[in-house]
Design an enzyme around this catalytic site. Structure first.
Site, PDB file in Angstrom:
ATOM      1  N   ASP A 185      29.569   1.612   3.506  1.00  0.00           N
ATOM      2  CA  ASP A 185      29.107   2.916   3.970  1.00  0.00           C
ATOM      3  C   ASP A 185      27.960   2.704   4.939  1.00  0.00           C
ATOM      4  O   ASP A 185      26.973   2.023   4.606  1.00  0.00           O
ATOM      5  CB  ASP A 185      28.647   3.780   2.796  1.00  0.00           C
ATOM      6  CG  ASP A 185      28.065   5.110   3.265  1.00  0.00           C
ATOM      7  OD1 ASP A 185      28.829   5.928   3.813  1.00  0.00           O
ATOM      8  OD2 ASP A 185      26.840   5.313   3.096  1.00  0.00           O
ATOM      9  N   GLU A 272      34.423   3.135   7.113  1.00  0.00           N
ATOM     10  CA  GLU A 272      34.723   4.509   7.505  1.00  0.00           C
ATOM     11  C   GLU A 272      35.184   4.562   8.960  1.00  0.00           C
ATOM     12  O   GLU A 272      34.651   3.849   9.814  1.00  0.00           O
ATOM     13  CB  GLU A 272      33.488   5.387   7.345  1.00  0.00           C
ATOM     14  CG  GLU A 272      33.139   5.755   5.929  1.00  0.00           C
ATOM     15  CD  GLU A 272      31.955   6.690   5.872  1.00  0.00           C
ATOM     16  OE1 GLU A 272      32.124   7.870   5.542  1.00  0.00           O
ATOM     17  OE2 GLU A 272      30.839   6.231   6.163  1.00  0.00           O
ATOM     18  N   CYS A 339      33.271  12.439  -6.630  1.00  0.00           N
ATOM     19  CA  CYS A 339      32.677  11.729  -7.756  1.00  0.00           C
ATOM     20  C   CYS A 339      33.532  10.507  -8.100  1.00  0.00           C
ATOM     21  O   CYS A 339      34.743  10.632  -8.326  1.00  0.00           O
ATOM     22  CB  CYS A 339      32.577  12.655  -8.974  1.00  0.00           C
ATOM     23  SG  CYS A 339      31.884  11.860 -10.430  1.00  0.00           S
ATOM     24  N   CYS A 342      34.928  11.122 -12.037  1.00  0.00           N
ATOM     25  CA  CYS A 342      35.960  12.114 -12.378  1.00  0.00           C
ATOM     26  C   CYS A 342      36.784  12.574 -11.178  1.00  0.00           C
ATOM     27  O   CYS A 342      37.655  13.437 -11.316  1.00  0.00           O
ATOM     28  CB  CYS A 342      35.310  13.329 -13.041  1.00  0.00           C
ATOM     29  SG  CYS A 342      34.210  14.269 -11.936  1.00  0.00           S
ATOM     30  N   CYS A 358      27.143  14.881  -9.719  1.00  0.00           N
ATOM     31  CA  CYS A 358      28.401  15.606  -9.872  1.00  0.00           C
ATOM     32  C   CYS A 358      28.164  16.893 -10.651  1.00  0.00           C
ATOM     33  O   CYS A 358      27.568  16.882 -11.739  1.00  0.00           O
ATOM     34  CB  CYS A 358      29.428  14.727 -10.581  1.00  0.00           C
ATOM     35  SG  CYS A 358      31.047  15.521 -10.782  1.00  0.00           S
ATOM     36  N   CYS A 361      30.900  16.515 -14.081  1.00  0.00           N
ATOM     37  CA  CYS A 361      30.671  15.571 -15.185  1.00  0.00           C
ATOM     38  C   CYS A 361      29.225  15.108 -15.295  1.00  0.00           C
ATOM     39  O   CYS A 361      28.869  14.416 -16.256  1.00  0.00           O
ATOM     40  CB  CYS A 361      31.590  14.364 -15.042  1.00  0.00           C
ATOM     41  SG  CYS A 361      31.212  13.303 -13.624  1.00  0.00           S
ATOM     42  N   ASP A 368      24.816   6.887  -1.044  1.00  0.00           N
ATOM     43  CA  ASP A 368      25.426   5.844  -0.210  1.00  0.00           C
ATOM     44  C   ASP A 368      26.295   4.909  -1.043  1.00  0.00           C
ATOM     45  O   ASP A 368      27.359   4.466  -0.584  1.00  0.00           O
ATOM     46  CB  ASP A 368      24.338   5.056   0.518  1.00  0.00           C
ATOM     47  CG  ASP A 368      23.567   5.897   1.512  1.00  0.00           C
ATOM     48  OD1 ASP A 368      24.142   6.884   2.015  1.00  0.00           O
ATOM     49  OD2 ASP A 368      22.391   5.593   1.783  1.00  0.00           O
TER      50      ASP A 368
END
Length: 416
Positions: A185, A272, A339, A342, A358, A361, A368
């Protein structure tokens, strides 16, 4: 596999050779601009675009005509290659890969190329290179040239002249020694955050422009107080160019070291697919619709461009291929909003620039790092598709890169 690689050196021309270097660069720029102007006239008249071969006949007329007979003083191959550059610019425009070709300005990207290897002589023992109509040029031999010389590009940067010698050679690429696959990232506060499934690695940004920003601003103010094109103004401009060259060299040094280390330590690198041009677009707007937070967006754009994300990915792709690895581009949307525990995706998950929490959850982590985990997971999922079935070696239980990495071209390699 065939490896194409460039080796760049600073040359030390004498006074006569410097004069010829400036002349040849100017003549190539003149031919490019004259051909572009002719293309525009032809288009305005409703006629079709002229390709390279018919345009080369115009070059012959320009060299033999009475208006520009001085074009004969330059070697013909660099002039022909200037027309090829224009033709490639038009093809990129037609394919919507680039904007419409623009006229070249003196002092901006001055360069020319010798495409015929038969006319080039390289004496590495004597630290010199022979170029047509320039003779033998001394160069600073910092490393040996490997392979067969294919072409040579001469360029100017901040008052110094350089030669970039592109070579071609056969090399054997063995499978990558590392079984690791990492997600990367990219950011501004953290240059890169890596996750290889086991541990996190953070690369801090170099911030080349930020380190020299005050020096550069002072030099620009001093230049603005000088009478334009006076000797004092030229000296002040040379000072600005030297600072910009130092910034660029520091950035390139950091990027080369980072990409070399990553390509050696990881068989698969998931990055990315960032659209840097869109991310760094100005927020000024128009007179009718002025933008908002223009000053803040300008600072963010400057920080983004200072990182060199596009160059980082370019270097990473060809260096990973050379090391027997591979690079996978992952779509960027929601990489830092999903997330990893989850798989819930929501904008509120990204609490701040650095905090991920999140809303479903309650999983909390560095934003990052969350993005790096999602990028890695998505990259491995892409490798499971039928289009990647030919990639053979195993990476953490998922299909990984082949030894050849043949789906990419290594033509993008440039000198450090």
């Amino acid at each position: 596999m065939v490896r194409r690689q460039a080796f760049k050196y600073r040359i030390e021309p004498n006074g006569e050779q410097q004069r010829k270097l400036r002349q040849f660069a100017g003549m190539c720029r003149f031919v490019f601009n004259k051909a572009l102007a002719l293309q525009q006239v032809i288009y305005a008249a409703g006629e079709k675009y002229i390709g390279y071969v018919p345009m080369a006949k115009h070059l012959t007329d320009w060299r033999n005509g009475t208006e520009t007979p001085w074009l004969k003083d330059a070697p013909v191959h660099p002039l022909q290659h200037a027309l090829k550059d224009l033709d490639r610019a038009y093809q990129n425009f037609f394919a919507k890969r680039a904007d419409f070709p623009r006229f070249k300005k003196k002092g901006q990207g001055d360069s020319f190329r010798y495409p015929d290897a038969k006319q080039i002589k390289l004496d590495q023992a004597g630290n010199r290179i022979f170029l047509p109509k320039l003779g033998w040029l001394k160069y600073r031999n910092s490393r040996p040239v490997l392979g067969i010389v294919k072409n040579v590009t001469v360029s100017q940067s901040a008052g110094q002249w350089y030669v970039s010698i592109q070579t071609e050679r056969e090399v054997e690429i063995s499978p990558h020694a590392s079984p690791l696959a990492a997600g990367i990232d990219l950011g501004v506060v953290r240059f890169a955050t890596l996750w290889d499934g086991q541990q996190e690695t953070v690369l801090q940004p170099r911030g080349s422009l930020k380190r020299h920003q005050q020096r550069l601003a002072k030099a620009l103010r001093q230049m603005s107080h000088k009478t334009k094109f006076s000797n004092n103004w030229k000296r002040a401009k040379a000072r600005v160019q030297r600072i910009n060259r130092q910034i660029a060299n520091a950035r390139n040094d950091f990027l080369h070291k980072a990409t070399h280390s990553l390509s050696k330590s990881h068989a698969l690198l998931c990055v990315e697919d960032l659209q840097v041009g869109n991310m760094s677009r100005s927020a000024a707007g128009t007179v009718e619709k002025p933008g908002r937070n223009v000053r803040q967006k300008s600072g963010l754009n400057r920080s983004i461009l200072d990182q060199g994300w596009g160059e980082f990915r370019r270097q990473l792709e060809y260096k990973a291929q050379w090391a027997g690895g591979d690079v996978v581009a992952v779509p960027a949307p929601n990489t830092s909003r999903q997330c990893p525990a989850c798989n819930h995706t929501h904008a509120d998950n990204r609490q701040s620039q650095s905090v991920f929490l999140c809303v479903t959850c309650g999983h909390e982590e560095n934003a990052d790092l969350v993005a790096a985990k999602n990028i890695r997971e998505r990259g491995l999922n892409l490798l499971k598709g039928p289009d990647m079935a030919r990639i053979a070696c195993e990476v953490n239980g998922a299909t990984g890169p082949s030894a050849a990495g043949t789906r990419r071209s290594d033509e993008a390699a440039k000198a450090a």
